[in-house]
Design an enzyme around this catalytic site. Structure first.
Site, mmCIF file in Angstrom:
data_model
loop_
_atom_site.group_PDB
_atom_site.id
_atom_site.type_symbol
_atom_site.label_atom_id
_atom_site.label_comp_id
_atom_site.label_asym_id
_atom_site.label_seq_id
_atom_site.Cartn_x
_atom_site.Cartn_y
_atom_site.Cartn_z
ATOM 1 N N GLU A 1 -9.072 -8.242 3.043
ATOM 2 C CA GLU A 1 -7.862 -8.049 1.892
ATOM 3 C C GLU A 1 -7.253 -9.335 1.632
ATOM 4 O O GLU A 1 -7.169 -9.609 0.618
ATOM 5 C CB GLU A 1 -6.797 -7.031 2.652
ATOM 6 C CG GLU A 1 -7.073 -5.840 2.414
ATOM 7 C CD GLU A 1 -7.164 -4.872 1.102
ATOM 8 O OE1 GLU A 1 -6.798 -5.466 0.302
ATOM 9 O OE2 GLU A 1 -7.858 -4.019 0.962
ATOM 10 N N PRO B 1 7.554 7.288 6.345
ATOM 11 C CA PRO B 1 6.904 7.989 5.247
ATOM 12 C C PRO B 1 7.397 7.345 3.613
ATOM 13 O O PRO B 1 6.889 7.412 2.745
ATOM 14 C CB PRO B 1 7.284 9.467 5.308
ATOM 15 C CG PRO B 1 7.586 9.601 6.820
ATOM 16 C CD PRO B 1 8.250 8.162 7.169
ATOM 17 N N GLU C 1 -0.275 -13.244 -9.634
ATOM 18 C CA GLU C 1 0.389 -14.478 -9.222
ATOM 19 C C GLU C 1 0.110 -14.442 -7.566
ATOM 20 O O GLU C 1 0.425 -13.827 -6.840
ATOM 21 C CB GLU C 1 1.630 -14.784 -9.833
ATOM 22 C CG GLU C 1 2.267 -16.016 -9.454
ATOM 23 C CD GLU C 1 3.719 -16.009 -9.783
ATOM 24 O OE1 GLU C 1 4.210 -17.226 -9.854
ATOM 25 O OE2 GLU C 1 4.316 -15.250 -10.505
#
Length: 164
Positions: A78, A100, A131
């Protein structure tokens, strides 16, 4: 070489479709989705943040754990996908965030780590990131960040390990 130019957008489309499918499966089966956030620390001590295209807010890089992938691999993948940076060392667990309400799209459990990073900041996926910027710890954006990333950064800066 022309074949590779065609192949890259196709793979990005397949990857985006897979992420969407994961979200839908989580909603259908009503189980939280596991994800990560990374607090990327450059060699000079600055913290790297991204500005998301979906809501225009600053955020920590991160995303969903793929099927068959462990959390450290997700952190590395990631970070590279969103910033072009490479993890050199995962320093510590900052916290696990499971409210949640933390992600407006789905119920997700986020594992947050601090990591040393290196490389050149780039935007490999302009559909997700608009950005990238590195901030000194005392000059982080004060505005409301995406998801619960303001809390994650505050816990990090306070030296906490949080289970929330």
């Amino acid at each position: 070489m022309k074949n590779f130019a065609f192949f890259t957008p196709v793979m990005q489309s397949i990857h985006s479709l897979w992420r969407f499918a994961q979200t839908v499966l989580g909603i259908i089966f009503r189980h939280p989705i596991t994800g990560t956030s990374v607090i990327p620390i450059l060699p000079d001590g600055r913290i790297v943040l991204i500005r998301r295209t979906d809501n225009g807010r600053w955020a920590l890089p991160g995303g969903m754990v793929d099927w068959g992938e462990d959390v450290p691999s997700t952190v590395r993948r990631e970070l590279m996908e969103e910033t072009g940076l490479e993890v050199t060392n995962i320093r510590r667990l900052v916290g696990v965030y499971s409210s949640p309400e933390r992600d407006p799209r789905i119920h997700s459990i986020c594992i947050v780590v601090e990591a040393d990073v290196q490389g050149e900041m780039t935007i490999p996926d302009a559909l997700e990131v608009m950005e990238i910027q590195a901030f000194a710890p005392n000059s982080l954006p004060k505005a409301d960040m995406s998801h619960d990333h303001t809390q994650q950064l505050q816990d990090y800066l306070n030296g906490l390990t949080t289970l929330a």
